[in-house]
Write a protein that holds these residues in place. Structure first.
Motif, PDB file in Angstrom:
ATOM      1  N   HIS B  13       0.466  -1.138  -0.229  1.00  0.00           N
ATOM      2  CA  HIS B  13       0.003   0.119  -0.146  1.00  0.00           C
ATOM      3  C   HIS B  13       0.770   1.662  -0.031  1.00  0.00           C
ATOM      4  O   HIS B  13       0.383   2.440  -0.017  1.00  0.00           O
ATOM      5  N   VAL B  14       1.895   1.182  -0.070  1.00  0.00           N
ATOM      6  CA  VAL B  14       3.093   2.319  -0.360  1.00  0.00           C
ATOM      7  C   VAL B  14       2.514   2.701  -1.458  1.00  0.00           C
ATOM      8  O   VAL B  14       3.224   3.020  -2.324  1.00  0.00           O
ATOM      9  N   VAL B  15       2.028   4.329  -1.264  1.00  0.00           N
ATOM     10  CA  VAL B  15       1.880   5.278  -2.889  1.00  0.00           C
ATOM     11  C   VAL B  15       3.597   5.826  -2.700  1.00  0.00           C
ATOM     12  O   VAL B  15       4.309   6.278  -4.015  1.00  0.00           O
ATOM     13  N   TYR B  26      -1.732   3.832   0.604  1.00  0.00           N
ATOM     14  CA  TYR B  26      -3.106   4.273   0.112  1.00  0.00           C
ATOM     15  C   TYR B  26      -4.249   3.717   1.558  1.00  0.00           C
ATOM     16  O   TYR B  26      -4.135   2.154   1.717  1.00  0.00           O
ATOM     17  N   ILE B  27      -5.328   3.879   0.965  1.00  0.00           N
ATOM     18  CA  ILE B  27      -6.115   3.749   2.440  1.00  0.00           C
ATOM     19  C   ILE B  27      -7.669   2.940   1.956  1.00  0.00           C
ATOM     20  O   ILE B  27      -7.850   3.356   0.842  1.00  0.00           O
ATOM     21  N   ASP B  28      -7.345   2.136   1.778  1.00  0.00           N
ATOM     22  CA  ASP B  28      -8.724   0.480   1.167  1.00  0.00           C
ATOM     23  C   ASP B  28      -9.839   1.255   1.660  1.00  0.00           C
ATOM     24  O   ASP B  28     -10.956   1.147   1.158  1.00  0.00           O
ATOM     25  N   GLN B 156      -7.322  10.410   0.312  1.00  0.00           N
ATOM     26  CA  GLN B 156      -7.656   8.140   1.116  1.00  0.00           C
ATOM     27  C   GLN B 156      -5.669   7.063   1.477  1.00  0.00           C
ATOM     28  O   GLN B 156      -5.748   6.496   0.571  1.00  0.00           O
ATOM     29  N   THR B 157      -5.136   8.700   1.741  1.00  0.00           N
ATOM     30  CA  THR B 157      -3.692   7.974   2.043  1.00  0.00           C
ATOM     31  C   THR B 157      -3.174   8.446   3.546  1.00  0.00           C
ATOM     32  O   THR B 157      -4.769   9.340   3.857  1.00  0.00           O
TER      33      THR B 157
END
Ligand code: SF4
Lengths: 199, 479
Positions: B13-15, B26-28, B156-157
């Motif tokens: 999830h690392v942007v 990033y957050i799902d 969203q992060t």
């Protein structure tokens, strides 16, 4: 968020360990929907029930540096605890150990947390108990706490320090990375859930 | 390099990452409730920002919700203002809301899994400490604060530092009458309320693998009480079975693709944990807390500790303060502590399985005449399910109160509170001073200890009931 460079004020000794966020500000104050004005809830149970609680004593009423026992800010992750401390006139909390979440919250609202070895905390307690009017300087540019003839260095991670010194807001920082966020979104699997209503 | 489950989810999830700065994750899924969100939405409005992904955001009302008469307006003006602010914000920013009375309403950590929104390998955040609950599915689920809520709504992060890794391995088999709640209370008593600070805990071992999803959620829920950032458990067939067919779970070919991915989510052989703790499940007994933090717990066979036995001065004074607040004398057997109120509910133990366990002990019996028992399902769906199984009748016939869904007496933001000096046995997660009402005293317990305690009016293990005469004769239909 106000930038933090250096701050000088008087300090209050809070000789208690494991002060949890319920004590800093009780749950009933979380019902508010505003972001300021939480000073009336700060340590309210102790202020009400213990006449000689340190913050009830006139010589510490103007303190802007709180010097607390170890494990400050444990418990519920309420950011209101930081807001209440700021609203109550504090810019800095010093302790030998902070709860992670509290520490993380504090930098977001511009409250500086300084971790010092317990022996240095004890020395500072002794000094401000001997002379409640003693000015204490917390210098984020020099990474030092200074009072009387004493100088105690402290360490803080560079990123947090930079943000506090510049008074930078998180969202604005992240918005510089919108293209990276868009690229990431484009690659997410399609089966990941959406929170839209399902019939 | 071999990696842990938590590292795998994190890395996926690392942007963006840059030396000396936190990683941008990033957050799902972003879950929202009325307490920690008003100031975040205010912040968005003030800056002229919108919600980046309303489709990955879900709101519900839980903390302030009355559990009686849910259709009248909330009497308390402050509670009402929070709930109304959430309704207005959800409408204005286009976010799905499950309000009071909605079939999907409930405690935020109960509804995510129940709807199938909580899935393995996801990053999940909520402005609430007990977000760690969702880790039971192998998700990296982190509690955030209001300014972070604003950050996630806008982008969203979430900026994060890589957490340290800890494993808690529970070997062996749990004895009958000993539950997930006892495991986690024992873990916290062992490592302390700061024992996992800065770490993500992965719970592993035979005893964990044998647990149901509900029980895994109970364990992950209380990770935060050990100071952890999050707690998680590798997904397995139990996880997949729980999810299949839920409203937001993938279907058809998507389901197969998802299961294939989820099956890769395990800690590699040889992955290194920064800290490892081991526990033998077979040695555990029901745990209860005697003090004012969740680490101050003991097996129910124990006695209230004596401050004089603590060598460390700080610890001694903490114990003294806890006993003074709790109104307990050192040396008192825990089983002799009388309670006024039993609370069965919360995001720790307010799911259907918890209600079933308690009902099985109460069936055909009546609770102690001087004790009140509040049963508060974690969600509207849990309530409906319990009623379909006739559990509401069991509780009501036993003399307990059957309430609507919400957080209720877990933190007493609604009218369900202890009065000063009152003592509860509570299945919730925090026994801090005043948590359940000003001056209220809380003993944390499992659902079966809660039910057994309601029957006797004193802290009681389920196994004790066989030797304690019931207030009323049991009927032969007992489960
Ligand atoms: S049930 Fe208790 S711990 Fe869980 S979300 Fe509600 S108030 Fe928080």
């Amino acid at each position: 968020m106000d930038a933090f460079t250096t701050h000088t004020g008087t300090a209050a000794p809070l000789r208690r360990s494991a002060v949890d966020t319920d004590q800093i500000i009780p749950a009933e104050y979380l019902k508010r929907i505003t972001r300021t004005g939480f000073e009336d809830g700060l340590f309210v149970a102790w202020r009400r029930n213990e006449p000689d609680f340190v913050l009830n004593r006139p010589e510490y009423a103007q303190a802007s540096v709180l010097v607390a026992g170890p494990d400050f800010g444990t418990g519920s992750s309420r950011e209101h605890a930081c807001w209440a401390l700021l609203d109550g006139g504090f810019r800095v909390v010093i302790s030998s150990r902070f709860a992670d979440i509290f520490r993380n919250n504090s930098t977001k609202s511009g409250l500086l947390t300084v971790a010092l070895p317990q022996a240095d905390v004890e020395a500072l307690w002794a000094a401000i108990e001997a002379d409640p009017a003693l000015p204490v300087t917390v210098d984020l540019q020099a990474n030092e706490v200074r009072y009387g003839d004493t100088t105690v260095p402290f360490s803080i991670d560079e990123y947090t320090r930079w943000r506090l010194l510049e008074g930078l807001d998180d969202v604005g920082l992240t918005e510089r990375n919108i293209p990276a966020i868009e690229a990431f979104e484009g690659a997410r699997p399609a089966w990941l859930p959406k929170a839209l209503p399902v019939p | 390099m071999p990696t842990t489950l938590a590292e795998k989810v994190y890395d996926a999830h690392v942007v963006r990452s840059a030396a000396g700065e936190p990683d941008l994750l990033y957050i799902d899924l972003h879950l929202v409730h009325e307490v920690t969100s008003p100031q975040a939405f205010d912040g968005l409005r003030a800056a002229g920002r919108t919600v980046r992904r309303p489709d990955l955001t879900m709101a519900t009302e839980d903390h302030n919700v009355p559990t009686l008469d849910i259709l009248s307006p909330i009497a308390d003006p402050v509670s009402r203002a929070q709930v109304e602010a959430l309704r207005k914000n959800a409408a204005e920013f286009g976010i799905r809301l499950a309000p009071m009375g909605d079939r999907d309403q409930g405690i935020v950590h109960v509804i995510g899994p129940q709807l199938g929104l909580t899935q393995p390998g996801m990053t999940i955040v909520c402005g609430d400490s007990h977000t760690s609950t969702h880790g039971a599915f192998g998700a990296l689920a982190v509690g955030i604060v209001t300014s972070e809520v604003e950050h996630v709504l806008a982008t969203q992060t979430l900026p994060q530092y890589r957490p340290k890794q800890m494993s808690v391995t529970v070997d062996g088999e749990l004895p009958p009458g000993v539950s997930a709640k006892d495991v986690i209370l024992a873990v916290i008593a062992e490592i302390g309320t700061n024992g996992a600070q800065g770490h993500v805990i992965e719970y592993r071992g035979r005893a964990i693998e044998a647990l149901s999803m509900e029980a895994r959620m109970t364990i992950c829920n209380m990770s935060i009480e050990a100071g952890a950032k999050a707690g998680l458990i590798a997904p397995d067939q139990t996880t997949f079975d729980f999810l299949q067919g839920r409203p937001h779970a993938p279907q058809g070919a998507d389901w197969d693709a998802a299961v294939e991915y989820w099956s890769t989510l395990r800690t590699d052989e040889g992955a290194v944990f920064d800290r490892e703790v081991r526990l033998d499940a077979s040695t555990l007994t029901p745990y209860v807390t005697w003090g004012t933090n969740p680490g101050q717990g003991l097996p129910i066979d124990g006695i209230v500790p004596d401050p004089a036995d603590f060598a460390d001065e700080g610890e001694r004074s903490d114990v003294e303060q806890a006993l003074a607040y709790m109104g307990l004398a050192a040396g008192t057997p825990l089983r002799e502590i009388k309670v006024d109120t039993v609370f069965l509910g919360s995001c720790t133990n307010g799911r259907i399985e918890d209600l079933r366990v308690a009902a099985s002990l109460l069936r055909g019996k009546h609770i102690d005449a001087d004790t009140r028992m509040l049963v508060v399902p974690g969600s509207v769906a849990v309530k409906a399910q319990a009623e379909a199984e006739g559990l509401d009748r069991v509780f009501l016939d036993a003399g307990a109160e059957w309430r609507g869904a919400g957080c209720s007496m877990c933190l007493g933001m609604n009218p369900d509170q202890l009065k000063p000096g009152e003592r509860s046995a509570s299945t919730s997660n925090r026994n801090f001073q005043g948590r359940q009402g000003k001056g209220g005293r809380t003993h944390l317990v499992s659902p079966s200890v809660a039910a057994a305690t309601a029957l006797t009016g004193r802290l009681t293990a389920p196994a004790d009931l066989e030797t304690v005469p019931a207030t009323r004769p049991t009927t032969p239909t007992g489960v």
